[in-house]
Motif scaffolding. Structure first.
Motif, mmCIF file in Angstrom:
data_model
loop_
_atom_site.group_PDB
_atom_site.id
_atom_site.type_symbol
_atom_site.label_atom_id
_atom_site.label_comp_id
_atom_site.label_asym_id
_atom_site.label_seq_id
_atom_site.Cartn_x
_atom_site.Cartn_y
_atom_site.Cartn_z
ATOM 1 N N UNK A 40 0.848 -1.188 0.000
ATOM 2 C CA UNK A 40 0.000 0.000 0.000
ATOM 3 C C UNK A 40 0.885 1.239 0.000
ATOM 4 N N UNK A 41 0.498 2.235 -0.792
ATOM 5 C CA UNK A 41 1.251 3.487 -0.846
ATOM 6 C C UNK A 41 1.131 4.224 0.488
ATOM 7 N N UNK A 42 2.067 5.118 0.788
ATOM 8 C CA UNK A 42 2.037 5.829 2.079
ATOM 9 C C UNK A 42 0.747 6.621 2.332
ATOM 10 N N UNK A 43 0.112 7.133 1.275
ATOM 11 C CA UNK A 43 -1.142 7.872 1.465
ATOM 12 C C UNK A 43 -2.365 6.959 1.410
ATOM 13 N N UNK A 44 -2.144 5.645 1.322
ATOM 14 C CA UNK A 44 -3.190 4.618 1.356
ATOM 15 C C UNK A 44 -4.172 4.715 0.183
ATOM 16 N N UNK A 45 -3.744 5.330 -0.920
ATOM 17 C CA UNK A 45 -4.653 5.495 -2.050
ATOM 18 C C UNK A 45 -4.469 4.428 -3.128
ATOM 19 N N UNK A 46 -3.298 3.791 -3.155
ATOM 20 C CA UNK A 46 -3.016 2.789 -4.179
ATOM 21 C C UNK A 46 -2.493 1.525 -3.508
ATOM 22 N N UNK A 47 -3.029 0.390 -3.934
ATOM 23 C CA UNK A 47 -2.545 -0.902 -3.446
ATOM 24 C C UNK A 47 -2.038 -1.702 -4.634
ATOM 25 N N UNK A 48 -0.780 -2.111 -4.567
ATOM 26 C CA UNK A 48 -0.203 -2.974 -5.598
ATOM 27 C C UNK A 48 -0.382 -4.412 -5.128
ATOM 28 N N UNK A 49 -1.111 -5.184 -5.920
ATOM 29 C CA UNK A 49 -1.462 -6.554 -5.555
ATOM 30 C C UNK A 49 -0.687 -7.500 -6.463
ATOM 31 N N UNK A 50 0.090 -8.395 -5.850
ATOM 32 C CA UNK A 50 0.875 -9.373 -6.599
ATOM 33 C C UNK A 50 0.178 -10.716 -6.536
ATOM 34 N N UNK A 51 -0.155 -11.244 -7.725
ATOM 35 C CA UNK A 51 -0.903 -12.491 -7.829
ATOM 36 C C UNK A 51 0.008 -13.617 -8.290
ATOM 37 N N UNK A 52 -0.165 -14.760 -7.664
ATOM 38 C CA UNK A 52 0.526 -15.973 -8.069
ATOM 39 C C UNK A 52 -0.527 -16.912 -8.648
ATOM 40 N N UNK A 53 -0.270 -17.413 -9.855
ATOM 41 C CA UNK A 53 -1.267 -18.213 -10.567
ATOM 42 C C UNK A 53 -0.694 -19.598 -10.853
ATOM 43 N N UNK A 54 -1.503 -20.613 -10.589
ATOM 44 C CA UNK A 54 -1.140 -21.981 -10.920
ATOM 45 C C UNK A 54 -2.241 -22.570 -11.783
ATOM 46 N N UNK A 55 -1.995 -23.156 -12.901
ATOM 47 C CA UNK A 55 -0.716 -23.429 -13.557
ATOM 48 C C UNK A 55 -0.121 -22.177 -14.187
ATOM 49 N N UNK A 56 1.195 -22.151 -14.262
ATOM 50 C CA UNK A 56 1.926 -20.957 -14.690
ATOM 51 C C UNK A 56 1.667 -20.595 -16.147
ATOM 52 N N UNK A 57 1.291 -21.560 -16.988
ATOM 53 C CA UNK A 57 1.073 -21.243 -18.396
ATOM 54 C C UNK A 57 -0.172 -20.383 -18.620
ATOM 55 N N UNK A 58 -1.089 -20.354 -17.650
ATOM 56 C CA UNK A 58 -2.292 -19.515 -17.766
ATOM 57 C C UNK A 58 -2.160 -18.202 -16.996
ATOM 58 N N UNK A 59 -0.988 -17.959 -16.418
ATOM 59 C CA UNK A 59 -0.805 -16.820 -15.517
ATOM 60 C C UNK A 59 -1.067 -15.481 -16.200
ATOM 61 N N UNK A 60 -0.448 -15.262 -17.360
ATOM 62 C CA UNK A 60 -0.593 -13.973 -18.036
ATOM 63 C C UNK A 60 -2.044 -13.713 -18.414
ATOM 64 N N UNK A 61 -2.724 -14.732 -18.891
ATOM 65 C CA UNK A 61 -4.133 -14.608 -19.279
ATOM 66 C C UNK A 61 -5.005 -14.257 -18.072
ATOM 67 N N UNK A 62 -4.768 -14.906 -16.948
ATOM 68 C CA UNK A 62 -5.561 -14.661 -15.745
ATOM 69 C C UNK A 62 -5.325 -13.253 -15.221
ATOM 70 N N UNK A 63 -4.066 -12.811 -15.193
ATOM 71 C CA UNK A 63 -3.760 -11.469 -14.684
ATOM 72 C C UNK A 63 -4.376 -10.399 -15.583
ATOM 73 N N UNK A 64 -4.330 -10.597 -16.890
ATOM 74 C CA UNK A 64 -4.966 -9.637 -17.806
ATOM 75 C C UNK A 64 -6.478 -9.584 -17.578
ATOM 76 N N UNK A 65 -7.085 -10.733 -17.339
ATOM 77 C CA UNK A 65 -8.518 -10.789 -17.054
ATOM 78 C C UNK A 65 -8.838 -10.049 -15.751
ATOM 79 N N UNK A 66 -8.009 -10.234 -14.733
ATOM 80 C CA UNK A 66 -8.211 -9.552 -13.456
ATOM 81 C C UNK A 66 -8.057 -8.045 -13.635
ATOM 82 N N UNK A 67 -7.074 -7.630 -14.440
ATOM 83 C CA UNK A 67 -6.874 -6.192 -14.692
ATOM 84 C C UNK A 67 -8.095 -5.580 -15.367
ATOM 85 N N UNK A 68 -8.689 -6.335 -16.317
ATOM 86 C CA UNK A 68 -9.894 -5.828 -16.994
ATOM 87 C C UNK A 68 -11.060 -5.691 -16.027
ATOM 88 N N UNK A 69 -11.130 -6.574 -15.030
ATOM 89 C CA UNK A 69 -12.230 -6.560 -14.065
ATOM 90 C C UNK A 69 -11.837 -5.910 -12.741
#
Length: 120
Positions: A40-69
């Motif tokens: 979380x940023x010091x002013x609590x306005x932005x949260x950077x969320x790191x996702x771990x996806x299994x299986x790894x071959x679908x990781x990029x697709x899942x993260x892009x889907x999460x970003x869209x939603x």
């Protein structure tokens, strides 16, 4: 340096986001999404969320889907933490590839070890 408040909010967001993703991925059989870290940023306005996806071959697709939603995920999160936080931070999602990095290092070490034992 992360303050105590930032750490507490990070843990709260990680716990609640993990639950949200667990419920959503229960519908998609075979894909597991976990929240490895929230910063979380010091002013609590932005949260950077790191996702771990299994299986790894679908990781990029899942993260892009999460970003869209991201707006829907933020709304669901806001409903869960509405009594703890006044404002829900903006969410930025990133792929956590640290497990892949660790696996790659292990493979390189094993290869180096097998090469050195073969030379003897």
């Amino acid at each position: 340096m992360e303050t105590t408040r930032q750490a507490k909010i990070s843990r709260l967001l990680q716990k609640e986001l993990s639950e949200i993703f667990r419920q959503q991925t229960a519908k998609t059989h075979g894909v597991l999404v976990s929240v490895s870290t929230v910063r979380v940023s010091p002013d609590l306005s932005i949260a950077r969320v790191y996702l771990s996806v299994f299986p790894a071959d679908k990781a990029q697709e899942v993260v892009e889907n999460v970003k869209r939603n991201a707006k829907t995920v933020r709304y669901d999160l806001a409903q869960k933490v509405r009594f703890q936080l006044r404002k829900t931070p903006e969410l930025a999602f990133y792929l956590d590839d640290s497990l892949d990095y660790i696996e790659n290092i292990d493979n390189l070490l094993k290869a180096a070890q097998s090469d050195s034992s073969a030379e003897k």
